[in-house]
Design a protein around this motif. Structure first.
Motif, mmCIF file in Angstrom:
data_model
loop_
_atom_site.group_PDB
_atom_site.id
_atom_site.type_symbol
_atom_site.label_atom_id
_atom_site.label_comp_id
_atom_site.label_asym_id
_atom_site.label_seq_id
_atom_site.Cartn_x
_atom_site.Cartn_y
_atom_site.Cartn_z
ATOM 1 N N ASP B 212 22.357 4.951 45.207
ATOM 2 C CA ASP B 212 22.325 5.993 46.116
ATOM 3 C C ASP B 212 21.208 7.343 46.245
ATOM 4 N N ALA B 213 21.259 7.321 47.130
ATOM 5 C CA ALA B 213 19.506 8.455 47.858
ATOM 6 C C ALA B 213 20.154 10.050 46.947
ATOM 7 N N GLN B 214 19.205 10.694 46.202
ATOM 8 C CA GLN B 214 19.777 11.653 46.047
ATOM 9 C C GLN B 214 19.018 12.710 46.960
ATOM 10 N N LYS B 215 17.212 11.863 47.676
ATOM 11 C CA LYS B 215 17.277 13.654 48.064
ATOM 12 C C LYS B 215 16.036 12.307 49.878
ATOM 13 N N PRO B 216 16.953 13.720 50.564
ATOM 14 C CA PRO B 216 17.252 13.569 51.678
ATOM 15 C C PRO B 216 15.599 13.476 52.328
ATOM 16 N N GLY B 217 15.144 12.635 53.850
ATOM 17 C CA GLY B 217 13.847 12.256 53.965
ATOM 18 C C GLY B 217 13.907 10.672 54.333
ATOM 19 N N THR B 218 12.269 10.350 54.553
ATOM 20 C CA THR B 218 11.901 9.014 54.941
ATOM 21 C C THR B 218 11.316 7.901 54.368
ATOM 22 N N PHE B 239 16.553 6.428 55.829
ATOM 23 C CA PHE B 239 17.149 8.020 56.482
ATOM 24 C C PHE B 239 17.746 8.149 55.679
ATOM 25 N N VAL B 240 17.316 9.047 55.186
ATOM 26 C CA VAL B 240 18.541 9.351 54.441
ATOM 27 C C VAL B 240 18.625 10.725 55.073
ATOM 28 N N HIS B 241 19.908 11.280 54.604
ATOM 29 C CA HIS B 241 20.318 12.814 55.693
ATOM 30 C C HIS B 241 21.292 13.304 54.552
ATOM 31 N N GLU B 242 21.297 14.846 55.076
ATOM 32 C CA GLU B 242 22.638 15.458 54.367
ATOM 33 C C GLU B 242 24.237 15.274 55.128
ATOM 34 N N LYS B 243 24.989 14.846 54.015
ATOM 35 C CA LYS B 243 25.769 14.394 54.583
ATOM 36 C C LYS B 243 26.162 14.613 55.686
ATOM 37 N N ALA B 244 26.625 16.065 55.917
ATOM 38 C CA ALA B 244 26.645 16.557 57.639
ATOM 39 C C ALA B 244 26.283 16.217 58.536
ATOM 40 N N GLU B 245 24.768 16.272 58.231
ATOM 41 C CA GLU B 245 23.794 15.541 59.129
ATOM 42 C C GLU B 245 23.959 14.175 59.579
ATOM 43 N N PHE B 246 24.359 13.168 58.481
ATOM 44 C CA PHE B 246 24.627 12.454 58.853
ATOM 45 C C PHE B 246 25.583 11.114 59.263
ATOM 46 N N GLU B 247 26.248 12.951 59.164
ATOM 47 C CA GLU B 247 28.071 12.385 59.875
ATOM 48 C C GLU B 247 27.694 13.090 61.753
ATOM 49 N N LYS B 248 26.757 14.043 61.824
ATOM 50 C CA LYS B 248 26.596 14.289 63.156
ATOM 51 C C LYS B 248 25.438 13.396 63.917
ATOM 52 N N TRP B 249 24.993 12.096 63.101
ATOM 53 C CA TRP B 249 23.988 11.376 63.830
ATOM 54 C C TRP B 249 24.599 10.273 64.247
#
Lengths: 343, 266
Positions: B212-218, B239-249
């Motif tokens: 798991d990755a807790q901190k968003p970032g590259t 690339f670790v995104h916030e959940k909502a951002e990941f779905e958007k991606w």
């Protein structure tokens, strides 16, 4: 300084020196390398010249194309700066810099696909010098658009040894594309010049070059405009789920004639090729029709990439553009892309 | 001369310790940790570092003491003896105890990282295929109708309902990620230094990897197994995104995949 220190200093220098040199040596020149092509009787044909003529050709072409270190293309400013060519000296020298670093070991100094690693690879690294590029989206002529070349650089060619160069910035990729066009133009001109010499005719390099460069102009205007699949994507998928791409299969086996080379189950085999199809491609290599059940797509894996391949064909190989309507092509795309699930 | 040798050998433990201290202070120590399991994995490292560190300083100290006590040419000959049960018993039992302690202590942590019983109970988020010399990452296509991604069958991917990116691994933050790992040619190794994950990829095997990755970032993602001349080029990005951002991606990439425009997908 003792002898040991001196030896140590030399060793240190030698170990550092290769790292410093990221450019071609100033004195390096393009040399003629044999061309492998398809002869009129569909055999592999090699075009080679004697050393004296090779020397003469290298000298004659140097004015027009420069050296690997300082490449140039002697064209009118207008043509040089055409957005489909972009062959100004700055771009070319940057392109040559990156080409030396990333492409040279497979594609060779001339772009002939005979770099040091090239001989170990199958499929062979592409020989740019015939001016034929397989994966393209435009319908005209034999050359692709710059975008198509960039696409190949970024995606690599899955199933071959061509890796992705997506780590490079967009500018660097543009430089590389320009340099590949430069090598390709040089190859076309060189080959035609040799053929003319062979036939005892006079050939004007400037004219040959301009004619070759003009084959790139206007390619973007003829890029295939793929429509959405009939009824939109959801309906398109539904058809696959409901009917198992029945229509696509029918077109694949009848009107599209895909079955002739790719086989009924999509597992094409070179042995079962129909007799009226070339067994060798434009580079004289044996053709292997793609096994469609692998789901590995060399020219790109988006549905529209498969659409392009079917629509415009693959130049230099036995794959022709299909005589199907856009809607029919979409059905074939659906059927082909469902093949890996059925193997 | 004696002083010279003593100080030279004394320099080894002193400099050795100094390097660790400076690395710690200059933040050139372990890379930042972004996973929850990472803390426990780092703890294992520290435990082993502490054990070996103490023994290192002790033996180096003994060496220096021996040097200081040496009396040169006029010293009596050292006494030779063969076999001392007490000594042999002590160092065998002590090292065995340490080894058994490490072996037992790491089991629950190793289990969390690798045992099937700890594998997240979910569909794989991506299929990672290593090849000479790139990472191909296959993601499930976003299903506009149901509002979630299609199921990704990693054994036999549906090439119409999944798409592939090269050298880019995108994951949502703060939830367990399950990846299926394989390779087309030789052995590669999937390494995310900051997520403390390393797993070899074997041809013909589909290996589940979770983290798991807790901190968003590259973050950096590299191949950790020398796989050929282009090994150095197997550098990719996590690339670790916030959940909502990941779905958007994922939605955006899915639309790009289905787009009918001549475009560069990267």
């Amino acid at each position: 300084m003792t002898r040991h220190t001196r030896v140590l200093a030399v060793v240190l220098l030698l170990s550092i020196a290769p790292g410093c040199n990221d450019e071609y040596p100033e004195s390096l020149e393009y040399q003629f390398q044999p061309y492998h092509t398809l002869s009129a009787s569909n055999e592999r044909e090699t075009l080679d010249v004697d050393p004296a003529l090779a020397q003469e050709i290298a000298g004659a072409l140097k004015d027009y194309f420069g050296t690997p270190r300082n490449p140039t293309v002697k064209l009118s400013e207008d043509l040089k700066n055409n957005p489909e060519l972009k062959l100004d000296d700055h771009r070319l020298s940057r392109g040559s810099h990156y080409y030396r670093r990333y492409c040279l070991y497979c594609h060779g100094i001339n772009g002939d696909g005979n770099g040091p690693t090239g001989r170990f690879l199958l499929p062979r690294p592409r020989d740019f010098r015939l001016g034929i590029f397989k994966f393209r989206t435009n319908q005209q002529g034999t050359t692709p658009t710059r975008m198509d070349l960039k696409h190949t650089l970024v995606n690599g060619i899955p199933g071959s040894s061509m890796p992705s160069f997506g780590i490079l910035s967009d500018d660097d990729l543009e430089y590389l594309v320009s340099y590949v066009i430069h090598l390709s133009l040089r190859g076309i001109v060189e080959r035609q010049y040799v053929l003319a010499k062979r036939a005892g005719e006079e050939a004007d390099i400037g004219e040959l070059l301009e004619a070759a460069a003009r084959t790139w102009i206007g390619n973007s205007a003829t890029v295939v405009n793929a429509p959405e699949p009939p009824g939109g994507w959801y309906k398109f998928y539904q058809e696959g789920v409901l009917s198992d791409w029945k229509r696509g299969r029918e077109l694949y086996t009848t009107k599209g004639a895909c079955v002739e080379c790719h086989g009924r189950d999509g597992r094409a085999s070179a042995i079962e090729l129909p007799t009226n199809v070339n067994r060798r491609d434009a580079w004289g290599e044996l053709i292997v029709p793609r096994d469609l059940t692998h789901g590995v797509y060399r020219g790109g894996s988006r549905p529209v990439d498969i659409f392009y391949r079917i629509k415009v064909g693959i130049p230099g190989t036995g794959m022709p553009g299909a005589a199907l309507s856009d809607e029919e092509i979409w059905h074939v795309v659906g059927y082909v892309m469902s093949m890996p699930l059925r193997r | 001369m004696k002083k010279f040798w003593i100080s030279l050998f004394l320099l080894v433990p002193v400099l050795g310790t100094a390097v660790f201290v400076v690395a710690w202070m200059k933040k050139a120590w372990l890379p930042e940790n972004i996973s929850t399991l990472g803390k426990e994995i780092d703890l294992l490292f520290y435990i082993i570092l502490a054990i070996t560190g103490v023994i290192f300083l002790f033996t180096e100290g003994l060496l220096v003491v021996a040097l200081a006590g040496a009396r040169g040419e006029d010293a009596p000959k050292a006494r030779f003896f063969h076999g001392n049960n007490l000594m042999e018993f002590t160092w065998t039992v002590l090292t065995a105890a340490m080894l058994i302690f490490i072996a037992l202590y790491q089991i629950p942590i190793w289990a969390k990282a690798k045992y099937a019983s700890h594998r997240p109970n979910k569909d794989p988020d991506a299929l990672v295929t290593a090849s000479q010399f790139m990472w191909q990452v296959r993601y499930p296509l976003w299903d506009e109708q149901s509002g979630r991604p299609h199921k990704l069958d990693t054994r036999n991917p549906d090439v119409m309902r999944s798409f592939e990116l090269i050298n880019e691994l995108h994951v949502p933050a703060g939830e367990p990620i399950l990846i299926h790992l394989t390779t087309r040619d030789v052995i590669h190794s999937f390494w995310l230094p900051k997520a403390r994950v390393k797993q070899d990829a074997l041809p013909g095997h589909l290996i589940p990897v979770w983290f798991d990755a807790q901190k968003p970032g590259t973050y950096e993602w590299v191949c950790a197994e020398l796989c050929g001349w282009g090994h150095y080029r197997m550098r990719a990005k996590l690339f670790v995104h916030e959940k909502a951002e990941f779905e958007k991606w994922l939605q955006e990439k899915s639309r790009e995949f289905l787009s009918t425009k001549q475009a560069l997908v990267r």
